[in-house]
Write an enzyme that holds these catalytic residues in place. Structure first.
Site, PDB file in Angstrom:
ATOM      1  N   CYS A  93      59.649 124.212 102.875  1.00 26.45           N
ATOM      2  CA  CYS A  93      60.635 125.264 102.634  1.00 26.45           C
ATOM      3  C   CYS A  93      61.092 125.326 101.161  1.00 26.45           C
ATOM      4  CB  CYS A  93      61.800 125.062 103.584  1.00 26.45           C
ATOM      5  SG  CYS A  93      62.689 126.582 103.917  1.00 26.45           S
ATOM      6  N   HIS A 190      60.382 123.072 109.501  1.00 29.19           N
ATOM      7  CA  HIS A 190      61.293 121.925 109.583  1.00 29.19           C
ATOM      8  C   HIS A 190      61.156 121.330 110.982  1.00 29.19           C
ATOM      9  CE1 HIS A 190      63.564 122.894 105.937  1.00 29.19           C
ATOM     10  NE2 HIS A 190      63.626 124.144 106.327  1.00 29.19           N
TER      11      HIS A 190
HETATM   12  N1  GLN Z   1      66.984 128.290 100.035  1.00 29.38           N
HETATM   13  C1  GLN Z   1      65.672 128.667 100.520  1.00 29.38           C
HETATM   14  C2  GLN Z   1      65.724 129.887 101.465  1.00 29.38           C
HETATM   15  O1  GLN Z   1      66.753 130.183 102.018  1.00 29.38           O
HETATM   16  C3  GLN Z   1      65.042 127.508 101.259  1.00 29.38           C
HETATM   17  C4  GLN Z   1      65.804 127.132 102.523  1.00 29.38           C
HETATM   18  C5  GLN Z   1      65.286 125.832 103.147  1.00 29.38           C
HETATM   19  O2  GLN Z   1      64.794 124.954 102.470  1.00 29.38           O
HETATM   20  N2  GLN Z   1      65.482 125.746 104.487  1.00 29.38           N
HETATM   21  O3  GLN Z   1      64.705 130.511 101.664  1.00 29.38           O
END
Ligand code: GLN
Length: 238
Positions: A93, A190
């Site tokens: 992510c 995740h």
């Molecule tokens: N901040 C990034 C987004 O919202 C990554 C979010 C994350 O790592 N879950 O896309």
């Protein structure tokens, strides 16, 4: 044998328990009698590009990404040299987004990425949240959970990690999820990713160990619990 893991920005990019990936790699190696050394690499901390077999960078909110982006840029050449000599990079992510050319968050300036992957990310106007199932070219499935507003677009030459079966993936538009380019992997999954995807965890172990030990034959583990969790997750709606 010894597996050397660099956990980049462990204290900043660890949203949704992504450190579970480090625990999985560590245990799956130790259960096979392989020694494991995990170093949490913080801002401005050196990481010898010839030393580590596997790098992990997890996810985080925009504000954490802003904190580490500049430091990650300084590591671009080292990470390019490490991965081109066979080290594995697993990014999730927020960490994945910064492996591309840039990440344009909702607010503030565009964050320059390290271009380890030919990809770019722009913040979308909806958060993509929910269960995800993807199917790889080899017909295997990966399961996880996504929570991002960023929409990632891969360059022509970058294969996705898999095609979307359930969920949004890279951008909710082109049915791709993640990226898998040589030993460089990015994903929005995740969960954390590896505990419920034991075969993929072993693929990363195999690649990381082969950097220094050549073709490594990993003994089979009893994955009945992991496979039960995988099967259950496969049945979950988005
Ligand atoms: N901040 C990034 C987004 O919202 C990554 C979010 C994350 O790592 N879950 O896309």
């Amino acid at each position: 044998m010894e597996l050397r893991i660099a956990h980049l920005y462990a204290h900043f990019l660890n949203i949704y328990g992504d450190r579970g990936n480090i625990i999985t790699l560590t245990k799956r190696a130790q259960w096979r009698g392989i020694e494991v050394k995990v170093d949490a690499i913080d801002l401005a901390q050196q990481a010898d590009p010839d030393y580590y077999d596997l790098y992990f960078v997890g996810g985080g909110q925009d504000k954490q990404q802003i904190v580490i982006a500049e430091d990650l840029l300084k590591r671009a050449n080292d990470l390019k040299s490490a991965t081109s000599s066979g080290a594995v990079m697993l990014s999730v992510c927020g960490g994945y987004q910064l492996l591309g050319h840039y990440y344009k968050p909702h607010e503030g300036p565009e964050l320059k990425g390290i271009s380890l992957l030919d990809a770019y990310t722009v913040a979308g106007n909806r958060r993509m949240i929910g269960n995800v199932t993807i199917k790889g070219d080899d017909g295997s499935f990966l399961v996880g959970f996504e929570n991002h507003s960023g929409k990632t677009y891969l360059g022509q030459s970058v294969p996705p990690l898999g095609k979307i079966v359930v969920g949004n993936g890279n951008n909710g538009e082109d049915k791709t999820e993640g990226a898998a380019s040589g030993t460089i992997y990015g994903t929005y999954l995740h969960g954390s990713l590896l505990p419920k995807n034991p075969q993929f965890a072993d693929r990363l172990l195999q690649q990381a160990l082969s950097r220094r030990y050549g073709d490594v034959n990993l003994t089979k583990l009893d994955d009945s619990l992991e496979n039960q969790a995988h099967k259950r997750a496969l049945s979950l709606p988005a």
